[in-house]
Design an enzyme around this catalytic site. Structure first.
Site, PDB file in Angstrom:
ATOM      1  N   LYS A  21      36.671  95.991  35.366  1.00 51.53           N
ATOM      2  CA  LYS A  21      37.931  96.586  34.903  1.00 51.53           C
ATOM      3  C   LYS A  21      38.819  95.518  34.276  1.00 51.53           C
ATOM      4  O   LYS A  21      39.379  94.676  34.957  1.00 51.53           O
ATOM      5  CB  LYS A  21      38.710  97.248  36.048  1.00 51.53           C
ATOM      6  CG  LYS A  21      39.848  98.099  35.471  1.00 51.53           C
ATOM      7  CD  LYS A  21      40.998  98.331  36.426  1.00 51.53           C
ATOM      8  CE  LYS A  21      42.130  97.367  36.298  1.00 51.53           C
ATOM      9  NZ  LYS A  21      42.864  97.358  35.022  1.00 51.53           N
ATOM     10  N   GLY A  74      44.244  87.784  39.755  1.00 49.53           N
ATOM     11  CA  GLY A  74      45.529  88.388  39.414  1.00 49.53           C
ATOM     12  C   GLY A  74      46.623  87.890  40.336  1.00 49.53           C
ATOM     13  O   GLY A  74      46.561  86.781  40.859  1.00 49.53           O
ATOM     14  N   SER A  75      47.593  88.750  40.555  1.00 46.62           N
ATOM     15  CA  SER A  75      48.783  88.341  41.302  1.00 46.62           C
ATOM     16  C   SER A  75      48.547  88.381  42.807  1.00 46.62           C
ATOM     17  O   SER A  75      47.685  89.119  43.301  1.00 46.62           O
ATOM     18  CB  SER A  75      49.938  89.270  40.946  1.00 46.62           C
ATOM     19  OG  SER A  75      49.620  90.581  41.338  1.00 46.62           O
ATOM     20  N   GLY A 106      46.625  91.106  45.189  1.00 45.80           N
ATOM     21  CA  GLY A 106      45.592  90.528  46.046  1.00 45.80           C
ATOM     22  C   GLY A 106      45.756  90.975  47.496  1.00 45.80           C
ATOM     23  O   GLY A 106      44.790  91.364  48.160  1.00 45.80           O
ATOM     24  N   GLU A 146      41.205  85.232  43.281  1.00 49.78           N
ATOM     25  CA  GLU A 146      41.771  84.087  42.551  1.00 49.78           C
ATOM     26  C   GLU A 146      43.198  84.478  42.216  1.00 49.78           C
ATOM     27  O   GLU A 146      43.427  85.332  41.358  1.00 49.78           O
ATOM     28  CB  GLU A 146      40.998  83.853  41.244  1.00 49.78           C
ATOM     29  CG  GLU A 146      39.547  83.500  41.425  1.00 49.78           C
ATOM     30  CD  GLU A 146      39.340  82.088  41.922  1.00 49.78           C
ATOM     31  OE1 GLU A 146      40.310  81.315  41.970  1.00 49.78           O
ATOM     32  OE2 GLU A 146      38.202  81.779  42.287  1.00 49.78           O
ATOM     33  N   CYS A 163      47.090  80.438  35.602  1.00 55.61           N
ATOM     34  CA  CYS A 163      47.298  80.332  37.046  1.00 55.61           C
ATOM     35  C   CYS A 163      47.438  78.879  37.470  1.00 55.61           C
ATOM     36  O   CYS A 163      48.194  78.551  38.366  1.00 55.61           O
ATOM     37  CB  CYS A 163      46.146  81.000  37.771  1.00 55.61           C
ATOM     38  SG  CYS A 163      44.555  80.439  37.185  1.00 55.61           S
ATOM     39  N   GLU A 218      55.847  81.155  41.305  1.00 54.48           N
ATOM     40  CA  GLU A 218      55.089  81.137  40.061  1.00 54.48           C
ATOM     41  C   GLU A 218      55.849  81.901  38.978  1.00 54.48           C
ATOM     42  O   GLU A 218      56.231  83.047  39.166  1.00 54.48           O
ATOM     43  CB  GLU A 218      53.727  81.781  40.278  1.00 54.48           C
ATOM     44  CG  GLU A 218      52.906  81.776  39.011  1.00 54.48           C
ATOM     45  CD  GLU A 218      51.521  82.343  39.230  1.00 54.48           C
ATOM     46  OE1 GLU A 218      51.430  83.489  39.693  1.00 54.48           O
ATOM     47  OE2 GLU A 218      50.539  81.645  38.924  1.00 54.48           O
TER      48      GLU A 218
HETATM   49  P1  NAP Z   1      48.033  91.821  38.446  1.00 57.21           P
HETATM   50  O1  NAP Z   1      49.109  92.800  38.245  1.00 57.21           O
HETATM   51  O2  NAP Z   1      47.683  91.426  39.812  1.00 57.21           O
HETATM   52  O3  NAP Z   1      46.762  92.420  37.669  1.00 57.21           O
HETATM   53  C1  NAP Z   1      45.498  91.870  37.702  1.00 57.21           C
HETATM   54  C2  NAP Z   1      44.469  92.969  37.557  1.00 57.21           C
HETATM   55  O4  NAP Z   1      44.524  93.829  38.706  1.00 57.21           O
HETATM   56  C3  NAP Z   1      44.716  93.884  36.360  1.00 57.21           C
HETATM   57  O5  NAP Z   1      43.478  94.307  35.845  1.00 57.21           O
HETATM   58  C4  NAP Z   1      45.464  95.045  36.992  1.00 57.21           C
HETATM   59  O6  NAP Z   1      45.400  96.230  36.243  1.00 57.21           O
HETATM   60  C5  NAP Z   1      44.736  95.165  38.310  1.00 57.21           C
HETATM   61  N1  NAP Z   1      45.462  95.871  39.363  1.00 57.21           N
HETATM   62  C6  NAP Z   1      46.808  96.053  39.497  1.00 57.21           C
HETATM   63  N2  NAP Z   1      47.081  96.773  40.602  1.00 57.21           N
HETATM   64  C7  NAP Z   1      45.885  97.051  41.192  1.00 57.21           C
HETATM   65  C8  NAP Z   1      45.507  97.753  42.376  1.00 57.21           C
HETATM   66  N3  NAP Z   1      46.390  98.328  43.173  1.00 57.21           N
HETATM   67  N4  NAP Z   1      44.191  97.829  42.672  1.00 57.21           N
HETATM   68  C9  NAP Z   1      43.276  97.251  41.892  1.00 57.21           C
HETATM   69  N5  NAP Z   1      43.565  96.586  40.754  1.00 57.21           N
HETATM   70  C10 NAP Z   1      44.866  96.478  40.411  1.00 57.21           C
HETATM   71  O7  NAP Z   1      48.297  90.459  37.720  1.00 57.21           O
HETATM   72  P2  NAP Z   1      48.778  90.240  36.237  1.00 57.21           P
HETATM   73  O8  NAP Z   1      50.253  90.424  36.242  1.00 57.21           O
HETATM   74  O9  NAP Z   1      47.957  91.051  35.322  1.00 57.21           O
HETATM   75  O10 NAP Z   1      48.362  88.712  36.031  1.00 57.21           O
HETATM   76  C11 NAP Z   1      49.204  87.662  36.304  1.00 57.21           C
HETATM   77  C12 NAP Z   1      48.921  87.061  37.671  1.00 57.21           C
HETATM   78  O11 NAP Z   1      47.536  86.738  37.833  1.00 57.21           O
HETATM   79  C13 NAP Z   1      49.652  85.788  37.916  1.00 57.21           C
HETATM   80  O12 NAP Z   1      50.280  85.813  39.157  1.00 57.21           O
HETATM   81  C14 NAP Z   1      48.574  84.704  37.883  1.00 57.21           C
HETATM   82  O13 NAP Z   1      48.825  83.581  38.624  1.00 57.21           O
HETATM   83  C15 NAP Z   1      47.387  85.410  38.355  1.00 57.21           C
HETATM   84  N6  NAP Z   1      46.179  84.790  37.792  1.00 57.21           N
HETATM   85  C16 NAP Z   1      45.383  84.016  38.589  1.00 57.21           C
HETATM   86  C17 NAP Z   1      44.250  83.400  38.077  1.00 57.21           C
HETATM   87  C18 NAP Z   1      43.335  82.562  38.927  1.00 57.21           C
HETATM   88  O14 NAP Z   1      42.231  82.229  38.494  1.00 57.21           O
HETATM   89  N7  NAP Z   1      43.687  82.176  40.129  1.00 57.21           N
HETATM   90  C19 NAP Z   1      43.919  83.595  36.749  1.00 57.21           C
HETATM   91  C20 NAP Z   1      44.748  84.382  35.974  1.00 57.21           C
HETATM   92  C21 NAP Z   1      45.861  84.974  36.516  1.00 57.21           C
HETATM   93  P3  NAP Z   1      46.486  96.604  35.115  1.00 57.21           P
HETATM   94  O15 NAP Z   1      47.145  95.355  34.686  1.00 57.21           O
HETATM   95  O16 NAP Z   1      45.660  97.216  34.065  1.00 57.21           O
HETATM   96  O17 NAP Z   1      47.423  97.580  35.729  1.00 57.21           O
END
Ligand code: NAP
Ligand code: MG
Length: 498
Positions: free
Chosen positions: A194, A247-248, A252, A269, A303, A400
């Site tokens: 996804k 993701g966030s 997580g 991650e 990240c 962050e």
């Molecule tokens: P996010 O809101 O956590 O989204 C990440 C992914 O999870 C997206 O595909 C999102 O879908 C999906 N998602 C959201 N709610 C969900 C749920 N309840 N169940 C399952 N999946 C769900 O994060 P973001 O705002 O897109 O990305 C930014 C964050 O990611 C930052 O905090 C960053 O630090 C972190 N990040 C970490 C790394 C690493 O390698 N450690 C790498 C990149 C980013 P939709 O967006 O389509 O709704």
């Protein structure tokens, strides 16, 4: 990979692909979502519509799990590992052959400079595919001497989770998708991927390439749509035994809670607030531009971005000035232009969030040395921002931001390594840290004291062979390396009475 920019027909091709009627990929077929719902995706540099994408839901997850389970039982688990290796290698070749097109498509959807997309993201994806291809034939168990009476032959084997859910964010869409697909497929899993709603296009194009190179139907399924909809349905489905998520932290944590119901295995991650420590004897000609690139690359939406710089008092002024000069000269603009060095942020919401953090820093008493503002309202552009006069307990230092904002602080004693490590370690996160010093002993002693998953000393980058992941609230488990592939397997012990 070529260093030239890209040809006009490459851009036409990417834009045409974006506009075509997209499907979700289930069991080798591109289809509408069961609900027939769709959503739109936009170019963050222009705010213009790029394409319309199916909004998958729980019914589609049901179909995808069914297709993936069948593909696992009937085809994928019966193929020799060398066949998985061959397919992954061919996918690497296909991504390389389409590198320009994929880079432009990524830039259209995500905003990052096309050179950055190609030289960092796409190159990393190709190398990850080739690295993981090699592991398909090298996942071994051990023979284990047992001590109960009698004669026995006992050994372990590593076996894949049949169906895994791979959920990725928008900041490095193709790189993150491949960082999960490649090890999952090498290990022998069937996958449901996804992508993030904001950036689904390159995942869909990768889906086509997996078909062209001959992956059997159902081995790779791609469901586009919202996290709270299809994402949550993937996390909840009992037929998926493992989730790999990037993701966030908030999402997580939600995944951990949901996974408790089905006892899924979870790799996470998450975010970071990585420290860059610049010691008195650092090579500043290297440290300063590297620290600047480490926060302004991908507009800080990384990240592992080095968002806290700690410079020794003897070099503090030069570091602050150097990073500010770098920020001032940085060309911000549409990532398709050859002159652009930093693209837009991903969305209006992200731009507002980042600007709010800067405002909060000001309220808390920090001083904005340069930047701090949005600019050019054709897209979600922000000036690279350098903040000084920060204190350790400020939210701008602790949380962050995920944008082009760096805090520069000074430290006094080069030799107080315990104190320095404490300063660098004093956030909830533990993803990365960078050290700049010519003193080998300080470097190693400090690296040893750092609570972070990746430590870079005097430079370094991502490599598919190096495990990557976070301590503390930066995550669970590791991606890349042997560990990253083994994370998609479970150990089985077999005992034979002789
Ligand atoms: P996010 O809101 O956590 O989204 C990440 C992914 O999870 C997206 O595909 C999102 O879908 C999906 N998602 C959201 N709610 C969900 C749920 N309840 N169940 C399952 N999946 C769900 O994060 P973001 O705002 O897109 O990305 C930014 C964050 O990611 C930052 O905090 C960053 O630090 C972190 N990040 C970490 C790394 C690493 O390698 N450690 C790498 C990149 C980013 P939709 O967006 O389509 O709704
Ligand atoms: Mg987009």
């Amino acid at each position: 990979m070529s260093e030239r920019y890209f040809d006009a027909d490459v851009r036409d091709g990417a834009e045409t692909f974006a506009r075509t009627k997209h499907g979700i990929l289930i069991g080798g077929e591109w289809r509408d979502a069961v609900s027939a719902r769709v959503f739109e995706t936009y170019n963050p540099a222009t705010k213009s519509l790029l394409g319309v994408i199916p909004e998958a839901g729980a019914e589609d997850v049901e179909l995808a799990v069914d297709a993936a389970s069948r593909a696992f039982n009937e085809i994928w688990s019966k193929l020799p590992p060398s066949e998985r290796q061959r397919l992954l290698w061919r996918l690497g070749d296909a991504v390389e052959a389409h590198a320009d097109e994929l880079a432009v498509l990524e830039t259209l959807d995500n905003g990052k400079p096309v050179r950055e997309a190609r030289v960092i993201d796409i190159r990393n994806a190709i190398e990850t595919l080739r690295y993981c291809a090699g592991w398909a034939t090298k996942l071994t168990g051990e023979t284990v001497p047992v001590s109960f009476p009698g004669e026995w032959h006992s050994f372990t084997v590593r076996q894949p989770f049949p169906v895994v859910g791979l959920i990725v964010p928008w900041n490095a869409p193709i790189m993150m998708a491949i960082a999960k697909l490649a090890p999952a497929l090498a290990a022998g899993c069937c996958a449901i991927l996804k992508p993030a709603e904001l950036t689904s296009l390159t995942a869909l194009r990768i889906g086509q390439l997996t078909q062209e190179v001959g992956f059997p139907p159902g081995v790779i399924n791609i469901l586009t749509g919202a996290g709270r909809g299809v994402g949550q349905a993937i996390v909840d489905h009992p037929g998926i035994e493992k989730i790999s998520f990037t993701g966030s932290g908030a999402v997580g944590q939600q995944i951990i809670s949901s996974a408790a119901r089905t006892m899924k295995k979870v790799t996470l991650e998450l975010g970071g607030k990585s420290a860059v420590v610049i010691m008195q004897d650092a090579d500043l000609d290297k440290a300063i531009p590297s620290a600047a690139r480490g926060i302004f690359g991908n507009a800080g939406q990384i990240c592992n971005a080095g968002s806290r710089i700690y410079a020794h008092r003897s070099v503090y002024d030069r570091v602050l000035q150097g990073v500010a000069d770098f920020a001032e000269k940085l060309v911000v603009g549409n990532g398709l232009l050859p002159s652009t060095q930093m693209g837009p942020l991903i969305s209006q919401a992200q731009l507002e969030r980042v600007c709010q953090y800067v405002a909060l820093g000001r309220t808390d008493g920090a001083s904005v040395v340069i930047g701090g503002n949005a600019e050019d309202e054709t897209g979600y552009f922000m000036r690279p921002t350098v903040v000084a006069q920060t204190r350790q307990n400020m939210r701008i230092v602790q949380e962050e931001i995920f944008g082009p904002v760096v805090c520069v602080q000074r430290f006094d004693d080069n030799n107080a390594l315990d104190d320095l490590a404490m300063l660098a370690n004093a956030t909830e996160y533990g993803l990365g840290a960078v050290l700049w010093t010519r003193d080998l002993s300080s470097a190693h002693r400090l690296a040893n004291r750092m609570r972070a998953g990746t430590i870079r000393i005097n430079g370094g980058g991502l490599d598919p062979a190096l495990p990557f992941g976070g301590m503390k609230k930066s995550g669970w488990g590791r991606e890349s390396g042997r560990e990253g592939v083994e994370a998609f397997t479970e150990t089985k012990s077999v005992i034979v009475a002789l």
